[in-house]
Design a protein around this motif. Sequence first.
Motif, short mmCIF file in Angstrom:
data_model
loop_
_atom_site.label_atom_id
_atom_site.label_comp_id
_atom_site.label_asym_id
_atom_site.label_seq_id
_atom_site.Cartn_x
_atom_site.Cartn_y
_atom_site.Cartn_z
N ASP A 116 0.85 -1.20 0.00
CA ASP A 116 0.00 0.00 0.00
C ASP A 116 0.88 1.25 0.00
N ARG A 117 0.94 1.93 -1.14
CA ARG A 117 1.79 3.12 -1.28
C ARG A 117 1.15 4.38 -0.72
N ARG A 118 -0.06 4.25 -0.19
CA ARG A 118 -0.70 5.42 0.42
C ARG A 118 -0.10 5.74 1.78
N LEU A 119 0.49 4.72 2.43
CA LEU A 119 1.06 4.94 3.76
C LEU A 119 2.19 5.96 3.77
N PRO A 120 3.21 5.85 2.89
CA PRO A 120 4.27 6.86 2.90
C PRO A 120 3.74 8.28 2.68
N ASN A 121 2.75 8.41 1.80
CA ASN A 121 2.18 9.74 1.56
C ASN A 121 1.50 10.27 2.81
N LEU A 123 2.19 9.43 5.96
CA LEU A 123 3.22 9.77 6.94
C LEU A 123 3.87 11.11 6.63
N GLU A 124 4.07 11.37 5.33
CA GLU A 124 4.66 12.65 4.93
C GLU A 124 3.73 13.80 5.30
N ARG A 125 2.44 13.62 5.08
CA ARG A 125 1.47 14.66 5.46
C ARG A 125 1.45 14.85 6.97
N TYR A 126 1.53 13.72 7.68
CA TYR A 126 1.45 13.77 9.15
C TYR A 126 2.61 14.56 9.75
N GLN A 127 3.79 14.40 9.17
CA GLN A 127 4.98 15.04 9.72
C GLN A 127 5.36 16.32 8.96
N LYS A 128 4.52 16.79 8.09
CA LYS A 128 4.85 17.93 7.25
C LYS A 128 5.26 19.15 8.08
N HIS A 129 6.42 19.68 7.77
CA HIS A 129 6.95 20.87 8.43
C HIS A 129 7.11 20.67 9.94
N GLY A 130 7.15 19.40 10.38
CA GLY A 130 7.33 19.16 11.81
C GLY A 130 6.13 19.52 12.65
N ARG A 131 4.98 19.79 12.00
CA ARG A 131 3.77 20.15 12.76
C ARG A 131 2.62 19.26 12.31
N PRO A 132 2.48 18.07 12.94
CA PRO A 132 1.44 17.14 12.53
C PRO A 132 0.06 17.78 12.65
N GLN A 133 -0.82 17.41 11.71
CA GLN A 133 -2.17 17.93 11.75
C GLN A 133 -2.95 17.27 12.88
N TRP A 140 -6.49 2.75 3.99
CA TRP A 140 -5.38 1.82 3.82
C TRP A 140 -5.89 0.42 3.55
N THR A 141 -5.02 -0.39 2.94
CA THR A 141 -5.23 -1.84 2.93
C THR A 141 -4.48 -2.38 4.14
N MET A 142 -5.22 -3.04 5.05
CA MET A 142 -4.60 -3.51 6.28
C MET A 142 -4.66 -5.03 6.36
N LEU A 143 -3.97 -5.57 7.38
CA LEU A 143 -3.82 -7.02 7.50
C LEU A 143 -4.47 -7.52 8.78
N ARG A 144 -5.26 -8.59 8.62
CA ARG A 144 -5.72 -9.29 9.81
C ARG A 144 -4.65 -10.28 10.25
N LYS A 145 -4.88 -10.95 11.37
CA LYS A 145 -3.86 -11.83 11.94
C LYS A 145 -3.38 -12.89 10.97
N GLY A 146 -4.29 -13.46 10.21
CA GLY A 146 -3.90 -14.53 9.29
C GLY A 146 -3.37 -14.04 7.97
#
Length: 204
Positions: A116-121, A123-133, A140-146
């Motif tokens: 899932d290439r949306r995660l890096p994007n 994270l970049e938005r979250y940490q943008k300019h050192g001031r998370p929104q 996201w596409t996520m994973l269950r235990k199996g």
Amino acid sequence: PEFQREYERAFAESVPVEFEAYYAPLQRWRYVKAYPSAQGLAVHFRDITQSRALQKALADSETRHRLLFEHSGDAMMEVLPDATVLKANAAACALFGMTEEEICAAGQLRMVAPEDRRLPNWLERYQKHGRPQAFMTGQWTMLRKGGERFEVGFSSTQYTTQDGTRLKTMTFRDITAALRHEQDMQARNAHLDERVRQRTESLE
């Protein structure tokens, strides 16, 4: 009584004392420092009524948040800025098919499908300019235990606890069925449009 008790202790033990107490006649909270000396007792006051009110409001807010977190039907996690999971509620455990201990050990990032290439994007938005929104949403596409993959819509709310710790509350919802339905509707509409186009052409 508390003022008198602390003053007497300062005199009796010849030690400086400091304490917080409520002064009923003025309905104010005081921070007090008292120093014994040969001339008597030197006392310094500071009004802390507003800060006490803010502390209580924050404590009440954290209590409400904890109750909502524990009893919510939505999957929720408390996460540090580095994606370490501190807590997961019962709905999150059910959604991912994992115990709270397993979710905390895995961490938020390892529960996202590696392709899932949306995660890096995000994270970049979250940490943008050192001031998370303070509030963010995403998918996201996520994973269950199996290892089962499923689509999740999430929201992230950032807040600061009473002790100054910065946390995120992540809320997750399984939107796999909703996305499938949307794709089916788009395919049907496309098929209908094509039939209309062909019918129109045959009448020309």
